[in-house]
Write a protein that holds these residues in place. Structure first.
Motif, PDB file in Angstrom:
ATOM      1  N   ASN A  45       0.837  -1.181   0.000  1.00  0.00           N
ATOM      2  CA  ASN A  45       0.000   0.000   0.000  1.00  0.00           C
ATOM      3  C   ASN A  45       0.875   1.235   0.000  1.00  0.00           C
ATOM      4  OD1 ASN A  45      -3.000  -1.014   0.656  1.00  0.00           O
ATOM      5  ND2 ASN A  45      -1.529  -2.270   1.768  1.00  0.00           N
ATOM      6  N   GLU A  46       0.282   2.371  -0.247  1.00  0.00           N
ATOM      7  CA  GLU A  46       1.043   3.600  -0.386  1.00  0.00           C
ATOM      8  C   GLU A  46       1.152   4.382   0.914  1.00  0.00           C
ATOM      9  OE1 GLU A  46      -0.658   5.827  -3.522  1.00  0.00           O
ATOM     10  OE2 GLU A  46       0.029   4.459  -5.101  1.00  0.00           O
ATOM     11  N   ARG A  47       0.202   4.198   1.844  1.00  0.00           N
ATOM     12  CA  ARG A  47       0.214   4.962   3.079  1.00  0.00           C
ATOM     13  C   ARG A  47      -0.118   4.053   4.256  1.00  0.00           C
ATOM     14  NH1 ARG A  47      -4.094   9.433   1.694  1.00  0.00           N
ATOM     15  NH2 ARG A  47      -5.036   7.558   0.799  1.00  0.00           N
ATOM     16  N   ALA A  48       0.278   4.504   5.445  1.00  0.00           N
ATOM     17  CA  ALA A  48      -0.035   3.737   6.654  1.00  0.00           C
ATOM     18  C   ALA A  48      -0.025   4.690   7.846  1.00  0.00           C
ATOM     19  CB  ALA A  48       0.964   2.603   6.864  1.00  0.00           C
ATOM     20  N   ALA A  49      -0.651   4.253   8.924  1.00  0.00           N
ATOM     21  CA  ALA A  49      -0.654   4.980  10.186  1.00  0.00           C
ATOM     22  C   ALA A  49      -0.642   3.959  11.302  1.00  0.00           C
ATOM     23  CB  ALA A  49      -1.867   5.898  10.301  1.00  0.00           C
ATOM     24  N   GLY A  50      -0.213   4.396  12.469  1.00  0.00           N
ATOM     25  CA  GLY A  50      -0.157   3.447  13.570  1.00  0.00           C
ATOM     26  C   GLY A  50       0.168   4.111  14.884  1.00  0.00           C
ATOM     27  N   THR A  51       0.373   3.274  15.874  1.00  0.00           N
ATOM     28  CA  THR A  51       0.735   3.748  17.211  1.00  0.00           C
ATOM     29  C   THR A  51       1.800   2.834  17.786  1.00  0.00           C
ATOM     30  OG1 THR A  51      -0.153   4.335  19.386  1.00  0.00           O
ATOM     31  CG2 THR A  51      -1.066   2.383  18.335  1.00  0.00           C
ATOM     32  N   GLU A  52       2.600   3.383  18.670  1.00  0.00           N
ATOM     33  CA  GLU A  52       3.668   2.634  19.307  1.00  0.00           C
ATOM     34  C   GLU A  52       3.684   2.963  20.798  1.00  0.00           C
ATOM     35  OE1 GLU A  52       8.401   1.989  18.428  1.00  0.00           O
ATOM     36  OE2 GLU A  52       7.716   4.026  18.850  1.00  0.00           O
ATOM     37  N   PHE A  53       3.982   1.967  21.637  1.00  0.00           N
ATOM     38  CA  PHE A  53       4.111   2.226  23.062  1.00  0.00           C
ATOM     39  C   PHE A  53       5.379   1.581  23.585  1.00  0.00           C
ATOM     40  CE2 PHE A  53       1.991  -1.898  23.073  1.00  0.00           C
ATOM     41  CZ  PHE A  53       2.649  -2.578  24.074  1.00  0.00           C
ATOM     42  N   PHE A  54       5.880   2.136  24.697  1.00  0.00           N
ATOM     43  CA  PHE A  54       7.054   1.595  25.356  1.00  0.00           C
ATOM     44  C   PHE A  54       6.913   1.833  26.852  1.00  0.00           C
ATOM     45  CE2 PHE A  54      11.248   2.259  27.269  1.00  0.00           C
ATOM     46  CZ  PHE A  54      11.869   1.067  26.943  1.00  0.00           C
ATOM     47  N   PHE A  55       7.054   0.777  27.655  1.00  0.00           N
ATOM     48  CA  PHE A  55       7.018   0.871  29.110  1.00  0.00           C
ATOM     49  C   PHE A  55       8.274   0.196  29.658  1.00  0.00           C
ATOM     50  CE2 PHE A  55       2.180   0.321  28.578  1.00  0.00           C
ATOM     51  CZ  PHE A  55       2.007   1.691  28.353  1.00  0.00           C
ATOM     52  N   SER A  56       8.874   0.811  30.669  1.00  0.00           N
ATOM     53  CA  SER A  56      10.015   0.171  31.335  1.00  0.00           C
ATOM     54  C   SER A  56      10.048   0.585  32.793  1.00  0.00           C
ATOM     55  CB  SER A  56      11.343   0.553  30.658  1.00  0.00           C
ATOM     56  OG  SER A  56      11.699   1.895  30.949  1.00  0.00           O
ATOM     57  N   ASP A  57      10.629  -0.263  33.622  1.00  0.00           N
ATOM     58  CA  ASP A  57      10.917   0.103  35.006  1.00  0.00           C
ATOM     59  C   ASP A  57      12.121  -0.705  35.481  1.00  0.00           C
ATOM     60  OD1 ASP A  57       9.934  -2.413  35.490  1.00  0.00           O
ATOM     61  OD2 ASP A  57       8.261  -1.775  36.726  1.00  0.00           O
TER      62      ASP A  57
ATOM     63  N   SER B 156      14.704  -1.834  39.187  1.00  0.00           N
ATOM     64  CA  SER B 156      14.663  -2.149  40.604  1.00  0.00           C
ATOM     65  C   SER B 156      14.930  -0.939  41.481  1.00  0.00           C
ATOM     66  CB  SER B 156      15.690  -3.251  40.913  1.00  0.00           C
ATOM     67  OG  SER B 156      16.982  -2.864  40.477  1.00  0.00           O
ATOM     68  N   GLU B 157      15.303   0.194  40.888  1.00  0.00           N
ATOM     69  CA  GLU B 157      15.514   1.419  41.649  1.00  0.00           C
ATOM     70  C   GLU B 157      14.306   2.348  41.611  1.00  0.00           C
ATOM     71  OE1 GLU B 157      19.078   2.885  39.885  1.00  0.00           O
ATOM     72  OE2 GLU B 157      20.352   1.392  40.859  1.00  0.00           O
ATOM     73  N   GLY B 158      13.205   1.857  41.014  1.00  0.00           N
ATOM     74  CA  GLY B 158      11.971   2.622  41.009  1.00  0.00           C
ATOM     75  C   GLY B 158      11.858   3.661  39.906  1.00  0.00           C
ATOM     76  N   PHE B 159      12.745   3.624  38.918  1.00  0.00           N
ATOM     77  CA  PHE B 159      12.681   4.578  37.804  1.00  0.00           C
ATOM     78  C   PHE B 159      11.827   3.980  36.694  1.00  0.00           C
ATOM     79  CE2 PHE B 159      14.066   6.770  33.985  1.00  0.00           C
ATOM     80  CZ  PHE B 159      14.182   8.085  34.417  1.00  0.00           C
ATOM     81  N   GLN B 160      10.846   4.740  36.223  1.00  0.00           N
ATOM     82  CA  GLN B 160       9.912   4.265  35.200  1.00  0.00           C
ATOM     83  C   GLN B 160       9.935   5.187  33.989  1.00  0.00           C
ATOM     84  OE1 GLN B 160       6.081   4.107  37.094  1.00  0.00           O
ATOM     85  NE2 GLN B 160       6.572   2.258  38.248  1.00  0.00           N
ATOM     86  N   THR B 161       9.786   4.586  32.813  1.00  0.00           N
ATOM     87  CA  THR B 161       9.676   5.328  31.563  1.00  0.00           C
ATOM     88  C   THR B 161       8.410   4.882  30.845  1.00  0.00           C
ATOM     89  OG1 THR B 161      12.069   5.469  31.329  1.00  0.00           O
ATOM     90  CG2 THR B 161      10.762   5.873  29.360  1.00  0.00           C
ATOM     91  N   ARG B 162       7.632   5.847  30.374  1.00  0.00           N
ATOM     92  CA  ARG B 162       6.430   5.571  29.596  1.00  0.00           C
ATOM     93  C   ARG B 162       6.494   6.380  28.310  1.00  0.00           C
ATOM     94  NH1 ARG B 162       6.667   2.423  33.050  1.00  0.00           N
ATOM     95  NH2 ARG B 162       5.121   1.852  34.636  1.00  0.00           N
ATOM     96  N   LYS B 163       6.169   5.746  27.200  1.00  0.00           N
ATOM     97  CA  LYS B 163       6.182   6.431  25.911  1.00  0.00           C
ATOM     98  C   LYS B 163       4.982   5.980  25.093  1.00  0.00           C
ATOM     99  CE  LYS B 163       8.619   6.328  21.480  1.00  0.00           C
ATOM    100  NZ  LYS B 163       9.745   5.715  20.732  1.00  0.00           N
ATOM    101  N   LEU B 164       4.294   6.928  24.471  1.00  0.00           N
ATOM    102  CA  LEU B 164       3.175   6.636  23.582  1.00  0.00           C
ATOM    103  C   LEU B 164       3.339   7.489  22.330  1.00  0.00           C
ATOM    104  CD1 LEU B 164       0.521   5.082  23.166  1.00  0.00           C
ATOM    105  CD2 LEU B 164      -0.675   7.034  24.192  1.00  0.00           C
ATOM    106  N   SER B 165       3.276   6.855  21.163  1.00  0.00           N
ATOM    107  CA  SER B 165       3.548   7.551  19.908  1.00  0.00           C
ATOM    108  C   SER B 165       2.430   7.334  18.908  1.00  0.00           C
ATOM    109  CB  SER B 165       4.869   7.057  19.287  1.00  0.00           C
ATOM    110  OG  SER B 165       5.944   7.217  20.161  1.00  0.00           O
ATOM    111  N   ALA B 166       2.292   8.296  17.999  1.00  0.00           N
ATOM    112  CA  ALA B 166       1.420   8.181  16.830  1.00  0.00           C
ATOM    113  C   ALA B 166       2.281   8.345  15.590  1.00  0.00           C
ATOM    114  CB  ALA B 166       0.321   9.231  16.872  1.00  0.00           C
ATOM    115  N   GLU B 167       2.063   7.503  14.590  1.00  0.00           N
ATOM    116  CA  GLU B 167       2.875   7.510  13.381  1.00  0.00           C
ATOM    117  C   GLU B 167       2.001   7.743  12.151  1.00  0.00           C
ATOM    118  OE1 GLU B 167       5.989   4.058  14.992  1.00  0.00           O
ATOM    119  OE2 GLU B 167       4.481   3.587  13.458  1.00  0.00           O
ATOM    120  N   PHE B 168       2.532   8.488  11.200  1.00  0.00           N
ATOM    121  CA  PHE B 168       1.904   8.629   9.882  1.00  0.00           C
ATOM    122  C   PHE B 168       2.974   8.388   8.839  1.00  0.00           C
ATOM    123  CE2 PHE B 168       0.739  11.363   6.194  1.00  0.00           C
ATOM    124  CZ  PHE B 168      -0.302  10.547   5.734  1.00  0.00           C
ATOM    125  N   LEU B 169       2.720   7.435   7.938  1.00  0.00           N
ATOM    126  CA  LEU B 169       3.704   7.012   6.943  1.00  0.00           C
ATOM    127  C   LEU B 169       3.126   7.255   5.549  1.00  0.00           C
ATOM    128  CD1 LEU B 169       4.592   3.595   8.647  1.00  0.00           C
ATOM    129  CD2 LEU B 169       5.697   5.815   9.014  1.00  0.00           C
TER     130      LEU B 169
END
Length: 318
Positions: free
Chosen positions: A34-46, A48-61
Motif C-alpha cells: 500500500n502507499e500509506r499507513a498509520a499506527g501507534t507505538e508504546f514503550f514501558f520500562s521500570d 529495581s531502583e523505582g525509575f519508570q519510563t512511559r512512551k506513547l507515539s502516533a505515526e503517519f507514513l
C-alpha cells in the motif's frame, strides 16, 4: 541509578540478536503493498531502583510499502517517574527505513527534536549496513539522546554514540561480529566501547543459535556527580542461546543469556538477559509487533539491579 540508554544492549541493535530493532523484520512476501499507513507505538520500562519510563507515539507514513520500506513522521509523549518526581517530554521525529529483508543491508533513521523540562535536544538514531564481500558486511551507526536518570534529565545531560560493526561469516554455520565505538557525554565524559560476538548455528533449518559474547568499555571521567552509572572499567562475558521460528504466519524470537561482569577492580558477579519478540501475520491491512526484555546487572545500588521493558507497535495501511 543505571542509565538504560548507555547500555550496549539498547544502543547497538546489530549486536543484540533479538533486539529492539528486530521489531521491524520483514513482513510475509505475499502481503499487499500500500502507499500509506498509520499506527501507534508504546514503550514501558521500570527498574529495581523505582525509575519508570512511559512512551506513547502516533505515526503517519505517507510512503509505505511494508515494515522494512517506509518514510514518515512520529509524534511521541514521554513520562519519567521516580518516587515523588515526575518529568514529561515531547518528541517529533522523521522516521524512515529501507532494508533488504534477505540480507539486512540498508538504512534506517529516526531524527527529531526532544523536549523535556526546559531542555531541548536534536536526537538521532540511525545506521547504514552494506556488504563488503559475500560473507562480510559493515554497519555504521550513530545515536544521540538524553541520559535517562532523574539527575541527568534534570541537568539536561545527553550523549552521542558513534561507531562501526563488522560481521564476518566463517563457513555456513559460524558468524563473528565485532564492534568499536565511542560515546561522548555532554559533561565531557567519554566512553570507548568494544564488543565481539561469535554465533554458531548448528542447523540452518532450526532457527537456533548459540552465542558467545564479550563487551567492554572504559570511561575517561571518574566523577559524574552520580548522574548515571559510570565505572571506569567494565567487562562482561556472556553465553546466550537464540531461537527464531515462524508458525502460521507468526514470527517469534527468544534470546536467553547468562554471564559474568567485572566493574573496576571488584570481584566478578552474575548477569542475565532475556528477550522475546513476536510479530503477527498481516490481517487484511494491519499487523502488530511486540518485544519485551529483562536485564540483570550491577548499578550504584549494588549487584542486583534489574531492568524490564515492553514495546509494541500497531500499523494499518490504507
Amino acid at each position: 541509578m543505571k542509565n538504560k540508554k548507555t547500555s550496549m544492549y539498547v544502543v547497538v541493535p546489530l549486536l543484540i540478536g533479538m533486539s529492539t530493532s528486530s521489531l521491524a523484520n520483514a513482513l510475509p512476501d505475499d502481503q499487499v503493498q500500500n502507499e500509506r499507513a498509520a499506527g501507534t507505538e508504546f514503550f514501558f520500562s521500570d527498574d529495581s531502583e523505582g525509575f519508570q519510563t512511559r512512551k506513547l507515539s502516533a505515526e503517519f507514513l505517507p510512503q509505505y510499502e511494508n515494515a522494512d520500506h517506509y518514510l514518515g513522521v512520529r509524534a511521541s509523549a514521554y513520562q519519567y517517574k521516580a518516587e515523588d518526581w515526575r518529568r514529561d517530554g515531547q518528541k517529533i521525529s522523521f522516521i524512515g527505513r529501507e532494508i533488504d529483508s534477505a540480507t539486512a543491508n540498508g538504512w534506517f533513521v529516526d531524527a527529531g527534536i526532544f523536549t523535556q523540562d526546559d531542555h531541548s535536544l536534536f536526537t538521532f538514531d540511525g545506521s547504514y549496513r552494506t556488504a563488503l564481500a559475500k560473507k562480510t558486511a559493515i554497519e555504521l551507526f550513530a545515536n544521540r539522546d538524553w541520559v535517562e536518570t532523574k539527575p541527568a534529565l534534570d541537568a539536561g545531560t545527553n550523549f552521542t554514540f558513534v561507531g562501526a560493526a563488522v560481521d564476518q561469516g566463517l563457513g555456513e554455520h559460524v558468524t563473528v561480529v565485532g564492534l568499536a565505538g565511542s560515546q561522548f557525554f555532554s559533561d565531557d565524559n567519554r566512553r570507548d566501547h568494544g564488543r565481539i560476538k561469535v554465533i554458531y548455528q548448528p542447523s540452518l533449518d532450526l532457527g537456533l543459535t548459540l552465542q558467545a559474547r564479550y563487551r567492554t568499555y572504559q570511561s575517561s571521567k571518574a566523577d559524574v556527580a552520580g548522574y548515571y552509572f559510570n565505572p571506569h572499567d567494565y567487562e562482561e562475558g556472556m553465553l546466550a542461546m537464540g531461537w527464531r521460528q515462524r508458525f502460521a504466519g507468526w514470527t517469534t524470537g527468544l534470546t536467553a543469556g547468562f554471564g559474568r561482569e567485572t566493574i573496576n577492580d571488584d570481584p566478578s558477579q552474575g548477569t542475565r538477559l532475556f528477550e522475546l519478540n513476536v510479530q503477527s501475520p498481516v490481517h487484511g491491512s494491519q499487523f502488530i509487533r511486540m518485544n519485551a526484555g529483562y536485564n540483570r546487572s550491577a548499578s550504584y545500588s549494588g549487584p542486583d539491579y534489574n531492568y524490564r521493558y515492553i514495546r509494541g507497535e500497531w500499523i494499518i495501511s490504507f
